[in-house]
Design a protein around this motif. Structure first.
Motif, PDB file in Angstrom:
ATOM      1  N   SER A  61      52.464  35.752  47.265  1.00 12.38           N
ATOM      2  CA  SER A  61      51.314  36.345  47.928  1.00 12.38           C
ATOM      3  C   SER A  61      51.654  37.801  48.225  1.00 12.38           C
ATOM      4  O   SER A  61      52.739  38.101  48.722  1.00 12.38           O
ATOM      5  N   GLY A  62      50.770  38.706  47.876  1.00 10.21           N
ATOM      6  CA  GLY A  62      51.042  40.132  48.042  1.00 10.21           C
ATOM      7  C   GLY A  62      51.769  40.740  46.860  1.00 10.21           C
ATOM      8  O   GLY A  62      52.025  41.941  46.837  1.00 10.21           O
ATOM      9  N   GLY A  63      52.090  39.911  45.849  1.00  4.73           N
ATOM     10  CA  GLY A  63      52.744  40.405  44.643  1.00  4.73           C
ATOM     11  C   GLY A  63      51.751  41.123  43.744  1.00  4.73           C
ATOM     12  O   GLY A  63      50.534  40.992  43.900  1.00  4.73           O
ATOM     13  N   VAL A  64      52.289  41.887  42.792  1.00  4.67           N
ATOM     14  CA  VAL A  64      51.430  42.675  41.916  1.00  4.67           C
ATOM     15  C   VAL A  64      51.574  42.262  40.458  1.00  4.67           C
ATOM     16  O   VAL A  64      52.659  41.922  39.994  1.00  4.67           O
ATOM     17  N   LEU A  65      50.449  42.288  39.778  1.00  4.93           N
ATOM     18  CA  LEU A  65      50.375  42.077  38.342  1.00  4.93           C
ATOM     19  C   LEU A  65      50.040  43.415  37.711  1.00  4.93           C
ATOM     20  O   LEU A  65      49.033  44.039  38.062  1.00  4.93           O
ATOM     21  N   LEU A  66      50.894  43.865  36.802  1.00  2.00           N
ATOM     22  CA  LEU A  66      50.651  45.094  36.052  1.00  2.00           C
ATOM     23  C   LEU A  66      50.425  44.683  34.611  1.00  2.00           C
ATOM     24  O   LEU A  66      51.339  44.173  33.957  1.00  2.00           O
ATOM     25  N   VAL A  67      49.209  44.871  34.131  1.00  2.00           N
ATOM     26  CA  VAL A  67      48.859  44.387  32.800  1.00  2.00           C
ATOM     27  C   VAL A  67      48.191  45.490  31.988  1.00  2.00           C
ATOM     28  O   VAL A  67      47.356  46.237  32.505  1.00  2.00           O
ATOM     29  N   GLU A  68      48.628  45.589  30.737  1.00  2.00           N
ATOM     30  CA  GLU A  68      48.023  46.497  29.768  1.00  2.00           C
ATOM     31  C   GLU A  68      47.620  45.645  28.590  1.00  2.00           C
ATOM     32  O   GLU A  68      48.371  44.769  28.164  1.00  2.00           O
ATOM     33  N   ASP A  69      46.401  45.861  28.078  1.00  2.00           N
ATOM     34  CA  ASP A  69      45.977  45.062  26.946  1.00  2.00           C
ATOM     35  C   ASP A  69      44.834  45.729  26.195  1.00  2.00           C
ATOM     36  O   ASP A  69      44.366  46.798  26.595  1.00  2.00           O
ATOM     37  N   LEU A  70      44.418  45.057  25.111  1.00  2.00           N
ATOM     38  CA  LEU A  70      43.330  45.521  24.260  1.00  2.00           C
ATOM     39  C   LEU A  70      42.095  44.669  24.507  1.00  2.00           C
ATOM     40  O   LEU A  70      42.210  43.452  24.635  1.00  2.00           O
ATOM     41  N   ASN A  71      40.938  45.309  24.517  1.00  2.00           N
ATOM     42  CA  ASN A  71      39.712  44.526  24.626  1.00  2.00           C
ATOM     43  C   ASN A  71      39.245  44.078  23.237  1.00  2.00           C
ATOM     44  O   ASN A  71      39.910  44.325  22.222  1.00  2.00           O
ATOM     45  N   LYS A  72      38.117  43.419  23.215  1.00  2.00           N
ATOM     46  CA  LYS A  72      37.535  42.857  21.983  1.00  2.00           C
ATOM     47  C   LYS A  72      37.403  43.899  20.875  1.00  2.00           C
ATOM     48  O   LYS A  72      37.775  43.643  19.724  1.00  2.00           O
ATOM     49  N   ASP A  73      36.880  45.062  21.198  1.00  2.00           N
ATOM     50  CA  ASP A  73      36.653  46.092  20.179  1.00  2.00           C
ATOM     51  C   ASP A  73      37.969  46.583  19.573  1.00  2.00           C
ATOM     52  O   ASP A  73      38.089  46.715  18.355  1.00  2.00           O
ATOM     53  N   HIS A 113      45.478  39.393  15.554  1.00  2.00           N
ATOM     54  CA  HIS A 113      44.680  39.383  16.777  1.00  2.00           C
ATOM     55  C   HIS A 113      43.569  38.359  16.568  1.00  2.00           C
ATOM     56  O   HIS A 113      42.492  38.698  16.076  1.00  2.00           O
ATOM     57  N   PRO A 114      43.821  37.093  16.935  1.00  2.00           N
ATOM     58  CA  PRO A 114      42.839  36.042  16.656  1.00  2.00           C
ATOM     59  C   PRO A 114      41.515  36.266  17.393  1.00  2.00           C
ATOM     60  O   PRO A 114      41.505  36.536  18.591  1.00  2.00           O
ATOM     61  N   PRO A 115      40.388  36.160  16.689  1.00  2.00           N
ATOM     62  CA  PRO A 115      39.078  36.393  17.309  1.00  2.00           C
ATOM     63  C   PRO A 115      38.817  35.531  18.544  1.00  2.00           C
ATOM     64  O   PRO A 115      38.145  35.969  19.471  1.00  2.00           O
ATOM     65  N   GLU A 116      39.355  34.317  18.583  1.00  2.00           N
ATOM     66  CA  GLU A 116      39.139  33.458  19.745  1.00  2.00           C
ATOM     67  C   GLU A 116      39.865  33.970  20.999  1.00  2.00           C
ATOM     68  O   GLU A 116      39.635  33.473  22.094  1.00  2.00           O
ATOM     69  N   ALA A 117      40.719  34.984  20.844  1.00  2.00           N
ATOM     70  CA  ALA A 117      41.405  35.582  21.989  1.00  2.00           C
ATOM     71  C   ALA A 117      40.720  36.859  22.482  1.00  2.00           C
ATOM     72  O   ALA A 117      41.121  37.432  23.482  1.00  2.00           O
ATOM     73  N   LEU A 136      48.116  39.480  25.848  1.00  2.00           N
ATOM     74  CA  LEU A 136      47.024  38.538  26.103  1.00  2.00           C
ATOM     75  C   LEU A 136      46.004  38.482  24.963  1.00  2.00           C
ATOM     76  O   LEU A 136      45.428  37.432  24.707  1.00  2.00           O
ATOM     77  N   HIS A 137      45.816  39.577  24.262  1.00  2.00           N
ATOM     78  CA  HIS A 137      44.861  39.590  23.145  1.00  2.00           C
ATOM     79  C   HIS A 137      45.353  38.777  21.944  1.00  2.00           C
ATOM     80  O   HIS A 137      44.639  38.636  20.962  1.00  2.00           O
ATOM     81  N   HIS A 138      46.555  38.236  22.029  1.00  2.00           N
ATOM     82  CA  HIS A 138      47.086  37.342  20.997  1.00  2.00           C
ATOM     83  C   HIS A 138      46.889  35.871  21.367  1.00  2.00           C
ATOM     84  O   HIS A 138      47.199  34.993  20.576  1.00  2.00           O
ATOM     85  N   ILE A 139      46.422  35.612  22.587  1.00  2.00           N
ATOM     86  CA  ILE A 139      46.426  34.256  23.138  1.00  2.00           C
ATOM     87  C   ILE A 139      44.990  33.767  23.373  1.00  2.00           C
ATOM     88  O   ILE A 139      44.314  34.244  24.290  1.00  2.00           O
TER      89      ILE A 139
END
Length: 187
Positions: free
Chosen positions: A121-133, A146-150, A102-105
């Motif tokens: 409904s009731g499904g799970v999202l497992l997400v790992e990502d990088l924050n701004k810093d 890693h585009p700044p706008e992302a 997601l930090h690329h988008i």
């Protein structure tokens, strides 16, 4: 995702964290329908196969990565596609995995909305990502794309998950405060 260090981190930290989240919440993916969004060369999809899903699909926007995935793991199902518009059926998946894309988008919020749409409904999202810093650090010192706008802060990220309709069941900062993992439930 062809870097041995990245593979090691994915297997020994990120995937392990997701497994702990699922176990802690008594969630099994055995016999379920599972999606790996942004699967790259398919390594993450192969890891997910450990959960014994009935159906497992991986996709990535880069045709060259999907070609590698199909060659490395011919028993698995891969296609070229965008996380912003997957062309998959609504309410199809019991679980969606997202390993650090997601930090690329720049339209990362739209990506989360699309993943919400394809989850049951009731499904799970497992997400790992990088924050701004962390994104800024890797872009500056390692010259990674890693585009700044992302960039997003954890507050922006968690607020959007909740605004989309997810309940955040678990979250953990891993490696540093700049890398985070989340287990979210679709209402």
């Amino acid at each position: 995702m062809n870097n041995p260090i990245r593979k090691w981190l994915q297997k020994n930290i990120e995937f392990k964290t997701f497994k702990e989240f699922l176990d802690k919440n008594n969630l099994s993916l055995e016999g379920k329908v599972v999606l790996d969004a942004g699967c790259g060369s398919g390594y993450s999809t192969k890891l997910i196969q450990e959960f014994s899903p009935a159906e497992l699909i991986g996709f990535d926007i880069m045709p060259s990565q999907i070609e590698k995935a199909k060659q490395a793991y011919p028993e698995l199902n891969f296609f070229v596609g965008s996380v912003l518009e997957t062309h998959l059926d609504s309410d199809k998946f019991d679980a969606v995995f997202v390993f650090g894309i997601l930090h690329h988008i720049p339209q990362w919020k739209d990506a989360i909305t699309e993943l919400y749409r394809v989850l049951k409904s009731g499904g799970v999202l497992l997400v790992e990502d990088l924050n701004k810093d962390a994104s800024h650090f890797f872009a500056t010192y390692f010259k990674l794309d890693h585009p700044p706008e992302a960039y997003f802060t954890w507050d922006e990220f968690t607020n959007h998950l909740e605004e989309t309709g997810f309940d955040i069941l678990e979250q953990k900062r891993i490696i540093s405060k700049g890398v985070g993992s989340f287990l979210c439930l679709k209402n």
